[in-house]
Design an enzyme around this catalytic site. Structure first.
Site, PDB file in Angstrom:
ATOM      1  N   ASN A 193       2.164  -1.535  -4.463  1.00  0.00           N
ATOM      2  CA  ASN A 193       1.954  -0.537  -5.514  1.00  0.00           C
ATOM      3  C   ASN A 193       0.507  -0.036  -5.564  1.00  0.00           C
ATOM      4  O   ASN A 193       0.246   1.053  -6.088  1.00  0.00           O
ATOM      5  CB  ASN A 193       2.360  -1.095  -6.888  1.00  0.00           C
ATOM      6  CG  ASN A 193       1.542  -2.290  -7.311  1.00  0.00           C
ATOM      7  OD1 ASN A 193       1.496  -3.303  -6.609  1.00  0.00           O
ATOM      8  ND2 ASN A 193       0.889  -2.204  -8.460  1.00  0.00           N
ATOM      9  N   HIS A 194      -0.434  -0.795  -5.001  1.00  0.00           N
ATOM     10  CA  HIS A 194      -1.823  -0.332  -4.966  1.00  0.00           C
ATOM     11  C   HIS A 194      -2.102   0.604  -3.796  1.00  0.00           C
ATOM     12  O   HIS A 194      -3.202   1.175  -3.739  1.00  0.00           O
ATOM     13  CB  HIS A 194      -2.785  -1.522  -4.933  1.00  0.00           C
ATOM     14  CG  HIS A 194      -3.044  -2.100  -6.281  1.00  0.00           C
ATOM     15  ND1 HIS A 194      -4.166  -1.830  -7.024  1.00  0.00           N
ATOM     16  CD2 HIS A 194      -2.281  -2.924  -7.050  1.00  0.00           C
ATOM     17  CE1 HIS A 194      -4.107  -2.471  -8.182  1.00  0.00           C
ATOM     18  NE2 HIS A 194      -2.973  -3.148  -8.218  1.00  0.00           N
TER      19      HIS A 194
END
Length: 388
Positions: A193-194
């Site tokens: 997700n980063h």
């Protein structure tokens, strides 16, 4: 005082015609590439990733690695604990004490519920006399059990979240991209997700790139690479690797294979769920407190594994203090966390998960390298800014 043999961060000083071999050697030494070389590296890696499936097939033996979050010197320790980088260079001994935990040691559903095993870990990581011998015996055990794996050339699957929060996101990502460029079939980089434009603008990677290059062009090039990272990996057709977890919109792996992945991570839907969801003590599905993805329970995991003939779902995304954690009684979901002393303040252990041809996971636990084995940037962000 930092050991003078420890890689010292800074810009790489390479000739303009340098290529992947020179880039890799510089990256191992915590050097970040010039803007020109970094863009070339991103293009090379992007070309390889374009050819990969949304769920990339990987053969055993495999080392599964969880979140790294820009902790470059701990990534070097991860490779030492794993027996070396994919380039086949002679492995160094770990700088920290490590422990090997097999599936036989684990009593479900807790990660480490056996008092004897707790004592083993406590003794392994406690600074006692004779600890060097203990560490050596652990290495002997892991090397003897994995000798056949070494002959077969171990593959690496990284589960995402390479950047943000740590001091050296750029150097960490550069090293992993160099390894991908040099050994594309042996390194699989799953998207976390980063690995997104929105998140990296908040949690550090954008700012770091701007500070080191004076503009955002390298950050943009890296974000284009993020868009082509695979959504998962499947080991010998039986062990699924994703960053986050499952989705109520996904029942079969074939549904993942047709997701359009070459884009920024959406705010909702199957793609979003794969990188944001978490296992939890719920019956089926529940709203996630993260504001994206879902919480999924043991019934969901059991059904998904049954439908897709899986023995295990390996994921990352959540800090676990003991380095890894089984979430359900059936031991079919495990979190692997590879950033020790997360944010330089949490005091947690880290792990890698090794999968051999018997598909039984073995966990190698390690701690953060000491201050004399790492450099800390002078103009570093305050820790509170990163602990968000």
């Amino acid at each position: 005082m930092v050991d003078n043999k420890i890689p010292e961060p800074g810009p790489a000083k390479l000739k303009r015609n340098a290529g992947p071999d020179e880039w890799l050697e510089a990256a191992k030494d915590c050097k970040y590439l010039s803007e020109q070389h970094m863009k070339q590296l991103c293009e090379i890696v992007k070309e390889y990733m374009m050819e990969e499936s949304n769920i990339q097939p990987v053969s055993t033996p495999v080392t599964i690695c969880g979140d790294i979050h820009g902790q470059f010197y701990d990534l070097l320790e991860l490779f030492r604990v794993s027996g070396g980088m994919p380039d086949g260079s002679e492995a160094e001994a770990p700088k920290t004490q490590s422990a090997v935990i097999t599936s036989d040691d684990i009593e479900p559903p807790s990660t480490i519920s056996d008092p004897k095993l707790r004592k083993k870990l406590r003794n392994t990581f406690a600074p006692e006399d004779g600890s060097e011998d203990s560490s050596a015996s652990q290495r002997d055990r892991s090397s003897s059990s994995g000798s056949r794996d070494v002959e077969l050339k171990r593959n690496f699957v990284f589960l995402g979240d390479y950047v943000d929060r740590g001091y050296f996101s750029l150097e960490t990502l550069t090293l992993l991209l160099c390894l991908k460029a040099k050994y594309p079939d042996r390194v699989t980089l799953v998207r976390g997700n980063h690995e997104s434009r929105q998140i990296t603008q908040v949690y550090g990677f954008y700012e770091e790139c701007f500070q080191k290059y004076g503009n955002a062009s390298v950050w943009k090039a890296c974000c284009q690479v993020f868009d082509f990272m695979t959504l998962g990996a499947i080991i010998d057709g039986r062990v699924l690797c994703v960053h986050g977890g499952l989705s109520p919109e996904i029942r079969t792996l074939d549904q993942v294979r047709v997701v359009a992945r070459a884009q920024e991570i959406p705010h909702e839907g199957a793609f979003c769920d794969l990188v944001w969801s978490d296992p939890d003590d719920v019956e089926t599905w529940a709203v996630s407190p993260r504001g994206a993805g879902w919480l999924f329970g043991d019934k969901v995991a059991d059904e998904f594994c049954h439908v897709n003939d899986l023995t295990l779902i390996a994921r990352a995304h959540q800090l676990v203090n003991e380095g890894y954690k089984y979430h359900f009684a059936n031991q079919n979901v495990v979190t692997v966390w590879s950033a020790p002393n997360y944010c330089y303040r949490c005091g947690n252990l880290a792990s890698v998960c090794e999968i051999g041809d018997d598909l039984k996971p073995t966990f190698k636990l390690f701690s953060a390298v000491s201050d004399d084995q790492r450099h800390v940037p002078v103009s570093r962000p305050g820790r509170s800014e990163y602990f968000l």
